[in-house]
Design a protein around this motif. Structure first.
Motif, PDB file in Angstrom:
ATOM      1  N   LEU A   1      -1.428   7.192  -1.692  1.00 29.66           N
ATOM      2  CA  LEU A   1      -0.905   8.141  -0.620  1.00 29.66           C
ATOM      3  C   LEU A   1      -0.124   9.771   0.114  1.00 29.66           C
ATOM      4  CD1 LEU A   1       2.318   5.270  -2.383  1.00 29.66           C
ATOM      5  CD2 LEU A   1       0.956   4.831   0.005  1.00 29.66           C
ATOM      6  N   HIS A   2      -0.953  10.128  -1.221  1.00 31.47           N
ATOM      7  CA  HIS A   2      -0.283  11.671  -0.819  1.00 31.47           C
ATOM      8  C   HIS A   2      -1.822  12.206  -0.179  1.00 31.47           C
ATOM      9  CE1 HIS A   2       2.655  12.977  -2.494  1.00 31.47           C
ATOM     10  NE2 HIS A   2       3.087  11.822  -3.489  1.00 31.47           N
ATOM     11  N   LEU A   3      -3.044  11.247  -0.946  1.00 27.55           N
ATOM     12  CA  LEU A   3      -4.163  11.724   0.405  1.00 27.55           C
ATOM     13  C   LEU A   3      -4.453  11.263   1.769  1.00 27.55           C
ATOM     14  CD1 LEU A   3      -7.005  12.406   0.173  1.00 27.55           C
ATOM     15  CD2 LEU A   3      -7.599  10.267  -0.400  1.00 27.55           C
TER      16      LEU A   3
ATOM     17  N   LEU B   1      -8.310   6.434   6.023  1.00 28.65           N
ATOM     18  CA  LEU B   1      -7.033   5.616   5.517  1.00 28.65           C
ATOM     19  C   LEU B   1      -7.329   4.203   5.299  1.00 28.65           C
ATOM     20  CD1 LEU B   1      -5.156   7.463   9.193  1.00 28.65           C
ATOM     21  CD2 LEU B   1      -5.588   7.681   6.829  1.00 28.65           C
ATOM     22  N   TYR B   2      -8.515   3.562   6.367  1.00 26.24           N
ATOM     23  CA  TYR B   2      -8.385   1.883   6.121  1.00 26.24           C
ATOM     24  C   TYR B   2      -8.604   1.907   4.764  1.00 26.24           C
ATOM     25  CZ  TYR B   2     -10.441  -2.603   5.900  1.00 26.24           C
ATOM     26  OH  TYR B   2     -10.731  -4.148   5.939  1.00 26.24           O
ATOM     27  N   SER B   3      -9.840   2.519   3.626  1.00 29.89           N
ATOM     28  CA  SER B   3     -10.219   2.879   2.149  1.00 29.89           C
ATOM     29  C   SER B   3      -8.594   2.883   1.137  1.00 29.89           C
ATOM     30  CB  SER B   3     -11.379   3.744   1.832  1.00 29.89           C
ATOM     31  OG  SER B   3     -12.263   3.727   3.026  1.00 29.89           O
ATOM     32  N   CYS B   4      -8.273   3.838   1.564  1.00 31.35           N
ATOM     33  CA  CYS B   4      -6.852   4.642   1.076  1.00 31.35           C
ATOM     34  C   CYS B   4      -5.713   3.043   1.342  1.00 31.35           C
ATOM     35  CB  CYS B   4      -6.287   5.128   1.213  1.00 31.35           C
ATOM     36  SG  CYS B   4      -6.861   6.648   1.677  1.00 31.35           S
ATOM     37  N   LYS B   5      -5.876   2.769   2.943  1.00 30.01           N
ATOM     38  CA  LYS B   5      -4.717   0.947   2.016  1.00 30.01           C
ATOM     39  C   LYS B   5      -5.557  -0.163   1.927  1.00 30.01           C
ATOM     40  CE  LYS B   5      -4.048  -2.785   4.868  1.00 30.01           C
ATOM     41  NZ  LYS B   5      -4.531  -3.709   5.312  1.00 30.01           N
TER      42      LYS B   5
ATOM     43  N   ASP C   1       9.308   2.290  -3.516  1.00 34.78           N
ATOM     44  CA  ASP C   1       9.916   3.648  -3.047  1.00 34.78           C
ATOM     45  C   ASP C   1       8.510   4.402  -2.291  1.00 34.78           C
ATOM     46  OD1 ASP C   1      11.957   2.636  -3.655  1.00 34.78           O
ATOM     47  OD2 ASP C   1      12.716   3.566  -5.366  1.00 34.78           O
ATOM     48  N   ALA C   2       7.788   4.722  -3.359  1.00 31.35           N
ATOM     49  CA  ALA C   2       6.847   6.081  -3.007  1.00 31.35           C
ATOM     50  C   ALA C   2       6.164   5.484  -1.757  1.00 31.35           C
ATOM     51  CB  ALA C   2       5.626   6.132  -4.015  1.00 31.35           C
ATOM     52  N   ILE C   3       5.641   4.159  -1.326  1.00 34.64           N
ATOM     53  CA  ILE C   3       5.524   3.813  -0.245  1.00 34.64           C
ATOM     54  C   ILE C   3       6.376   4.306   1.216  1.00 34.64           C
ATOM     55  CG2 ILE C   3       4.867   2.033   1.245  1.00 34.64           C
ATOM     56  CD1 ILE C   3       3.262   0.579  -1.088  1.00 34.64           C
ATOM     57  N   ALA C   4       7.389   3.456   0.360  1.00 34.83           N
ATOM     58  CA  ALA C   4       8.559   3.761   1.791  1.00 34.83           C
ATOM     59  C   ALA C   4       9.091   4.957   1.782  1.00 34.83           C
ATOM     60  CB  ALA C   4      10.268   3.280   1.026  1.00 34.83           C
ATOM     61  N   GLU C   5       8.708   5.953   1.034  1.00 35.08           N
ATOM     62  CA  GLU C   5       8.817   7.773   1.303  1.00 35.08           C
ATOM     63  C   GLU C   5       7.592   8.487   2.147  1.00 35.08           C
ATOM     64  OE1 GLU C   5       9.294   9.254  -2.217  1.00 35.08           O
ATOM     65  OE2 GLU C   5      11.396   7.791  -2.884  1.00 35.08           O
ATOM     66  N   ILE C   6       6.515   7.853   2.154  1.00 39.68           N
ATOM     67  CA  ILE C   6       5.658   8.720   2.964  1.00 39.68           C
ATOM     68  C   ILE C   6       5.745   7.333   4.049  1.00 39.68           C
ATOM     69  CG2 ILE C   6       3.351   8.427   2.391  1.00 39.68           C
ATOM     70  CD1 ILE C   6       4.213  10.138   0.851  1.00 39.68           C
ATOM     71  N   THR C   7       5.592   6.324   4.022  1.00 37.96           N
ATOM     72  CA  THR C   7       6.056   5.778   5.848  1.00 37.96           C
ATOM     73  C   THR C   7       7.314   6.828   6.156  1.00 37.96           C
ATOM     74  OG1 THR C   7       5.314   3.966   4.831  1.00 37.96           O
ATOM     75  CG2 THR C   7       6.534   3.642   7.205  1.00 37.96           C
ATOM     76  N   MET C   8       8.363   6.645   5.616  1.00 36.64           N
ATOM     77  CA  MET C   8       9.029   7.611   6.313  1.00 36.64           C
ATOM     78  C   MET C   8       8.027   8.926   7.141  1.00 36.64           C
ATOM     79  SD  MET C   8      11.380   5.231   7.980  1.00 36.64           S
ATOM     80  CE  MET C   8      12.736   6.683   8.369  1.00 36.64           C
ATOM     81  N   HIS C   9       8.127   9.979   6.107  1.00 37.18           N
ATOM     82  CA  HIS C   9       7.275  11.349   5.807  1.00 37.18           C
ATOM     83  C   HIS C   9       6.542  10.965   7.489  1.00 37.18           C
ATOM     84  CE1 HIS C   9       6.455  15.287   5.005  1.00 37.18           C
ATOM     85  NE2 HIS C   9       5.052  14.955   4.588  1.00 37.18           N
TER      86      HIS C   9
ATOM     87  N   TYR D   1      -0.949   1.815   9.203  1.00 39.34           N
ATOM     88  CA  TYR D   1      -1.499   0.718   7.498  1.00 39.34           C
ATOM     89  C   TYR D   1      -0.761   0.996   6.005  1.00 39.34           C
ATOM     90  CZ  TYR D   1      -6.469   1.649   9.414  1.00 39.34           C
ATOM     91  OH  TYR D   1      -7.600   1.723  10.317  1.00 39.34           O
ATOM     92  N   LEU D   2       0.171   1.735   6.524  1.00 37.81           N
ATOM     93  CA  LEU D   2       1.115   1.813   5.923  1.00 37.81           C
ATOM     94  C   LEU D   2       2.166   0.329   6.135  1.00 37.81           C
ATOM     95  CD1 LEU D   2       2.779   5.297   4.428  1.00 37.81           C
ATOM     96  CD2 LEU D   2       0.764   3.181   3.503  1.00 37.81           C
ATOM     97  N   MET D   3       3.002   0.245   7.331  1.00 32.38           N
ATOM     98  CA  MET D   3       3.608  -1.738   6.771  1.00 32.38           C
ATOM     99  C   MET D   3       2.787  -2.293   7.124  1.00 32.38           C
ATOM    100  SD  MET D   3       6.535   0.053   7.875  1.00 32.38           S
ATOM    101  CE  MET D   3       6.365  -2.096   8.450  1.00 32.38           C
ATOM    102  N   ARG D   4       1.090  -2.566   7.415  1.00 34.11           N
ATOM    103  CA  ARG D   4       0.508  -3.569   7.117  1.00 34.11           C
ATOM    104  C   ARG D   4       0.400  -3.609   5.755  1.00 34.11           C
ATOM    105  NH1 ARG D   4      -3.868  -3.045  12.110  1.00 34.11           N
ATOM    106  NH2 ARG D   4      -2.496  -3.888  13.687  1.00 34.11           N
TER     107      ARG D   4
END
Length: 301
Positions: free
Chosen positions: A102-104, A168-172, A189-197, A233-236
């Motif tokens: 997620l940080h990457l 980004l696709y590889s990370c997802k 929670d981490a996914i939600a935080e990064i998505t908002m960020h 990508y995160l929402m999918r």
């Protein structure tokens, strides 16, 4: 490659071959050998050191090729045909690969945003110059941005098209495969935080079409900036995890061959591979269906 070989049994650096660069960003992506289906993640400490040291790779100068190479190898550990994908996924989860990925993605979105801003600045300076024969610098030339990717059209992505960003696709993909076998509330929670960020990533260097000075011109097809691509990508990813969870619940409530519905006495250990194997859950059979007359529903007991 040598560092990855310390952590993974069966990985041979000399057997890795680079495929042709992609047409969108020109990044070389390694092709996995045939024995990748038998890779086993054995050394936690070696992998942890490899993930922690990615900050010293100087990503701004080397571009997305180095992290994409590592992401390709990690996806080989948990590929669909991998014999040890469940074992490898759980061990990758232990070393914190979820938050690392997620940080990457955030770091890549920021670098792609800077590259996009640099590309626009070069284009504007070229168009304003008196010499009409001067062309924008190409990626890879001295002074040109190394993090450049073709921005996808919003119309194409909104109907289900892929933004075509290899890193980004590889990370997802890695997140989807690891979380399929090991999913915790902290991961969500981490996914939600990064998505908002991602809403704020690149906002200081990029402006959307509606905020630009060219408001009076004819509308042009809207392109998505790197932060928007990351958010998509995160929402999918979340959508796919929800579908996986629903499918598991439905499968747990299937009827027996003789037609009798499974009626457990209480919460049972998790039978699937998505969350903690020792986590208790209530199968669909306890919660689904209409109760018989005179009986209370299971969830009200």
């Amino acid at each position: 490659d040598e560092s990855f070989a310390f952590a993974v049994h069966g990985f041979v650096p000399s057997a890795i071959e680079d495929s042709s660069p992609s047409a969108d960003d020109g990044v070389l992506c390694p092709s996995l050998p045939q024995n990748a289906d038998f890779w086993v993640f054995t050394d936690l400490d070696a992998m942890k050191q490899l993930l922690l040291n990615h900050q010293v790779w100087d990503l701004r100068s080397v571009g997305p090729q180095v992290p994409l190479r590592l992401m390709t190898f990690l996806n080989g550990l948990v590929g669909q045909k991998s014999v040890h994908k469940a074992f490898n996924s759980r061990r990758l989860h232990l070393v914190g690969v979820v938050r690392w990925s997620l940080h990457l993605m955030v770091e890549a979105a920021e670098l792609y945003s800077m590259g996009e801003a640099s590309k626009h600045a070069i284009s504007r300076s070229t168009s304003d110059s008196d010499d009409g024969d001067v062309l924008p610098e190409k990626t890879g030339s001295p002074g040109a941005p190394t993090w450049v990717c073709e921005s996808p059209f919003a119309d194409a992505v909104s109907v289900g098209g892929d933004p075509d960003n290899a890193l980004l696709y590889s990370c997802k993909t890695l997140l989807r495969r690891v979380l399929t076998f090991m999913l915790t509330p902290g991961d969500l929670d981490a996914i939600a935080e990064i998505t908002m960020h991602t809403v704020y990533v690149g906002s200081n260097v990029l402006k959307y079409q509606g905020e630009s000075e060219k408001r009076k011109e004819a509308p042009k097809p809207v392109r998505l900036f790197p932060a928007s691509v990351t958010r998509i990508y995160l929402m999918r990813l979340v959508e796919e995890l929800i579908v996986d969870g629903v499918n598991e619940i439905v499968a747990s409530g299937e009827r027996k061959p003789d037609g009798d519905q499974i009626k457990p006495d209480g919460a049972q250990p998790h039978a699937g591979g998505i969350a903690n194997p020792n986590q208790s859950y209530l199968p669909l059979a306890m919660l689904g269906g209409s109760p018989e007359e005179g009986q209370n529903h299971s969830k009200h007991q």
